[in-house]
Design an enzyme around this catalytic site. Structure first.
Site, PDB file in Angstrom:
ATOM      1  N   ASP A 100       0.856  -1.177   0.000  1.00 49.58           N
ATOM      2  CA  ASP A 100       0.000   0.000   0.000  1.00 49.58           C
ATOM      3  C   ASP A 100       0.898   1.235   0.000  1.00 49.58           C
ATOM      4  OD1 ASP A 100      -2.464   1.492   0.356  1.00 49.58           O
ATOM      5  OD2 ASP A 100      -1.793   1.820   2.415  1.00 49.58           O
ATOM      6  N   ASP A 156      -2.944  -0.291   5.914  1.00 51.92           N
ATOM      7  CA  ASP A 156      -3.202   0.341   7.211  1.00 51.92           C
ATOM      8  C   ASP A 156      -4.661   0.731   7.408  1.00 51.92           C
ATOM      9  OD1 ASP A 156      -3.337   2.367   5.368  1.00 51.92           O
ATOM     10  OD2 ASP A 156      -2.050   3.765   6.462  1.00 51.92           O
ATOM     11  N   ASP A 216      -7.973  -1.958   3.415  1.00 53.09           N
ATOM     12  CA  ASP A 216      -6.917  -2.953   3.205  1.00 53.09           C
ATOM     13  C   ASP A 216      -7.200  -4.279   3.902  1.00 53.09           C
ATOM     14  OD1 ASP A 216      -5.237  -1.145   1.751  1.00 53.09           O
ATOM     15  OD2 ASP A 216      -4.706  -0.208   3.656  1.00 53.09           O
TER      16      ASP A 216
END
Length: 879
Positions: free
Chosen positions: A331, A616, A620
């Site tokens: 990410d 985070d 996700d």
């Protein structure tokens, strides 16, 4: 909860939305709200069905090797071997308890997402604002939003005043998103639906009203919760390999045990009970009872080492699985970047200035740059302060970044008096303040470049004010945007002494442009080097983000991620085959939703790749669960992401992932070493019993003595391998193939060779000492001889291919010396302690007897070293 609705609420006018919801600005009547609540259900996520604790515990006994041990314990109990049955049964139960404690965490991820929904909501009902429990919201309710509010449901905005919402946890957009009432394109990505507010996100600034269009499981965050609830557990590569290995080993053990029973009872006229004892002895000998303990210890050592490198392991098998990762799907926001906007570029008519991402003061006294920074300071409503060596921002994150920029230029907020201000609103795209200082009264303007440029007639340069070059500045804006920067323009004009300011005074224009500031969520230090290290180790890195493609490309380029960029919209148009191809080829995926992330990971896994996913936010969590290894951020990450993960990084840094991969590879190599060490002893003991049955001779070792060797001495010595340091070239090797067996052909050869060596050694010792003395003496020598061979073989196993003839074999891992000393002490206890003699049937040995034992240990070490030399020079490509 509401039924899923196909209406593209973001793409229709506010009036149309209210009509479809049968609502209006005054909200619903109380009775209508109650009726809809009864029909739709509460605004909360449906809890996942949880497996009972009993079923989870019973599930620990489904492993084939465990079942073999259970059957062995039952048979021993039936034939009266109570002590043997108790020892084996206790081992199985302890192993089950360890597995039971490790399981049951996946449902916590859904609970954490559930907690993200606001507990209360301010709504308009019957024309009045009232506070109600958030779970009582229904479609058509009008929710009131203000700074700091958690959005209680998915809303179609119907009013807004400077509304900006922080959506990073849901969409991955690093900066707060300005909202508007204008409809969006129907196919616009989630992060670009500016007319919507999403459940679980937080209002950063401004105020507004929104009509509830989805509640509970029908919201975007509810869809994430549903994906978490549907998640099926993913096995780690080692667990798959162990299952395959266990299946083959179990079949072999059962076949050999049945053959031994048949030969003993039918061909050699052994009694049924004696034949059962022999068959059970083979099963106990061949089953590596210590393997679960060795696996746990090896992974626990890895957990400790990883914790020192800021990686906390939540699920023990993740330690090993990290070592097999082929692709890291990272990410962007908060992992590759700092999740904090920073002014990187400042442009004035005098030139371009690059601003450091650190806290150091900018080394320039350029007056134009200082004027620009002063405008950033004054046209600002945020506050900053230092906390634990970092900047804490109160207010809008963009304003906070501008204050830090001004601080780096040596400016503070005590040099002007604010007389009035026009707050930022998305529709007007600017903020203005009226300030008075020693030089007079001025209006300072900050906002979107196209809006501010339209209000400027002049620009401030080295030679004073000159007519503005709008085309030139527009090109500069485009260039900064292409670099992934969020651009703001700052301007100023003198004002009459006054105490008020309105939009009319601003919209009159005649400002002088001071310059542009470009902000970006900067890459973390060290990430570029870590990505290079990952590539050296054969690991591909892909960036998956909900952010804008230009921003994603710019950040990717800054950390060495070059390659194709694909957007979520483009992915939606692809069939499965094309999707899989783009998933493999592309490096950066922008505007990706939770569904895209899950599908991408699934497509890569279908190509036989092991995937680590970092994240985070709530968005996700499903992908973290689906990946082979989910890696969450422990600092700024959400609780949902942490609970869905296998590993948590305490420093939120990508570099810690690469360090953890190094430790994971070390753990896997040590586990493989432990298997190569454990199995020859087990097979060697089984070979002794098979030889005895085939030749119709007394058993050279009893079932209880086998348990002693396998569980006590073997486990004691094997522990040392778990502490072995990494091989020097470990991170220059490619990831092991996903389908590679746990034991390669070379390693199977090594196991068979050493097992044969131990069988022949034990048979020779038993024959020699049973002829010269008693069976008890011979069995005692055999047990000690096998342990001596294990000590010698432990030194061999420090390096599976390279020679183990240097001092580092003993000194590089101090636990080796401790384990050897411990097992020698235990063997002395086994041989001489009266209670051990009574329990195991052992007898005291003389000095000459010990001479034979030591000699066989030295011979075992020497013969394996010779075999290593031969295979190094004749077994090409063996791993």
């Amino acid at each position: 909860m509401t039924d899923p609705d196909a209406t593209a609420w973001h793409a229709i006018e506010t009036g149309d939305a209210l009509d479809r919801l049968a609502s209006g600005p005054d909200g619903l009547a109380a009775q209508e709200a109650e009726r809809r609540l009864a029909e739709q259900g509460p605004n909360r996520l449906t809890p996942a069905k949880r497996q009972s604790a009993l079923l989870r515990f019973l599930g620990q006994f489904t492993n084939l090797l465990v079942l073999v041990l259970l059957v062995s314990a039952v048979i021993m109990l039936l034939i009266g071997e109570l002590l043997d049955a108790a020892v084996v049964g206790a081992l199985v139960v302890v192993n089950a308890l360890i597995g039971f404690i490790q399981e049951g965490r996946a449902e916590r991820a859904l609970e954490a997402v559930r907690k993200a929904v606001a507990p209360e909501a301010l709504v308009v009902r019957n024309g009045r604002q009232i506070t109600v429990p958030a779970e009582t919201l229904v479609t058509g309710d009008i929710a009131v939003l203000s700074a700091g509010t958690i959005v209680p449901a998915d809303l179609r905005l119907i009013e807004q005043r400077g509304l900006e919402i922080q959506e990073a946890a849901l969409t991955g957009e690093s900066a707060p998103v300005g909202k508007s009432l204008r409809p969006c394109a129907e196919d616009s990505p989630l992060a670009e639906r500016g007319s919507m507010a999403w459940s679980g996100t937080t209002v950063a600034r401004g105020a507004g009203l929104g009509a509830v269009v989805a509640t509970g499981d029908a919201t975007e965050i509810g869809r994430i919760g549903s994906m978490l609830a549907r998640h099926e557990s993913i096995e780690t590569p080692l667990s798959r390999q162990l299952d395959s290995f266990s299946g083959r080993l179990t079949i072999a053990i059962l076949a050999i045990a049945a053959l031994v029973f048949a030969i003993g009872s039918w061909l050699n006229d052994m009694g049924m009970v004696d034949a059962f004892r022999a068959a059970v002895g083979v099963a106990i000998a061949a089953v590596p009872e210590a393997l679960p303990a060795i696996l746990t210890i090896s992974m626990a050592v890895g957990v400790t080492r990883m914790a020192r490198r800021r990686a906390i392991i939540r699920k023990l098998p993740a330690v090993e699985a990290l070592g097999s990762v082929d692709i890291i799907c990272a990410d962007k926001t908060g992992t590759i970047t700092e999740n904090r906007l920073t002014v990187r570029t400042a442009l004035t008519a005098g030139g371009r200035f690059e601003i450091s991402g650190g806290d150091e003061q900018a080394e320039t006294d350029d007056p134009l740059l200082h004027d620009l920074a002063r405008g950033a300071l004054l046209a600002n409503d945020a506050q900053i302060r230092r906390e634990d060596g970092d900047w804490a921002i109160e207010g809008d994150l963009t304003d906070g970044a501008l204050l830090i920029f001004a601080h780096k230029l040596g400016l503070d907020g005590d040099k002007a008096e604010r007389l009035a201000s026009v707050p930022y609103e998305a529709d007007q795209q600017y903020m203005a303040v009226l300030d008075r200082d020693g030089e007079g009264t001025s209006i300072w303007l900050k906002g979107a470049p196209e809006r501010v440029l339209a209000l400027c007639t002049r620009q401030t340069g080295p030679d004073g004010e000159t007519p503005i070059d709008r085309d030139g500045w527009a090109k500069q804006v485009d260039a900064l945007a292409a670099e992934g920067e969020r651009v703001l323009a700052i301007a100023r004009k003198p004002a009459e002494a006054a105490s008020s300011l309105d939009t009319a005074a601003v919209d009159n224009g005649d400002f002088s442009l001071l310059g542009l500031v470009g902000m970006i969520d900067p890459a973390r230090s060290g990430v570029k080097d870590s990505i290079a290290r990952a590539r050296e180790a054969g690991i591909a890195v892909k960036m998956i983000t909900g952010d804008h493609p230009a921003t994603a490309r710019a950040i990717g380029a800054s950390v060495g991620l070059e390659g194709e960029t694909v957007t979520g919209t483009e992915l939606d148009r692809l069939e499965d085959g094309e999707f899989a191809s783009r998933a493999a080829q592309a490096t950066i995926f922008a505007r990706a939703t939770p569904q895209h992330k899950q599908r991408l990971i699934g497509a890569l896994q279908a190509q036989n790749k092991s995937i680590a996913m970092t994240g985070d936010g709530f968005n996700d969590a499903p992908a973290l669960q689906k990946a082979d290894i989910g890696v969450a951020m422990g600092g700024r990450g959400t609780e949902a992401a942490r609970e869905a993960s296998d590993m948590v990084l305490t420093d939120d840094n990508f570099t810690s992932i690469v360090a953890a991969v190094h430790e994971g590879r070390t753990v896997y190599e040590n586990i493989r070493k432990a298997l190569v060490y454990i199995l020859p002893t087990s097979f060697g003991e089984a070979g002794l019993i098979i030889l005895a049955v085939l030749l119709d001779q007394p058993l050279p070792i009893t079932a209880l003595q086998i348990l002693w060797v396998n569980l006590v001495t073997e486990a004691t010595l094997s522990v040392a391998i778990a502490f072995d340091p990494a091989e020097p070239d470990l991170m220059r090797r490619p990831p092991r193939p996903r389908g590679e067996p746990l034991l390669t052909g070379f390693l199977m050869w090594r196991i068979g060779f050493v097992a044969t060596l131990m069988t022949l050694a034990g048979w020779y010792l038993f024959g020699r000492f049973s002829d010269a003395g008693s069976v008890e003496l011979a069995r005692t020598v055999v047990v000690n001889g096998l342990v001596a061979c294990e000590i010698g073989y432990l030194l061999n196993c420090r390096h599976l291919r390279q020679p183990a003839v240097h001092l580092d074999v003993l000194l590089a891992n101090p636990v080796v010396l401790v384990s050897i000393g411990s097992v020698i002490a235990l063997q002395i206890l086994f041989t001489y302690a009266p209670f051990m003699q009574a329990l195991f049937g052992s007898v005291a040995l003389g000095w000459a007897d010990w001479g034979f034992v030591i000699l066989f240990g030295v011979l075992a070490y020497a013969i394996v070293e010779i075999e290593k030399w031969i295979t190094r020079h004749g077994w090409g490509g063996a791993r």
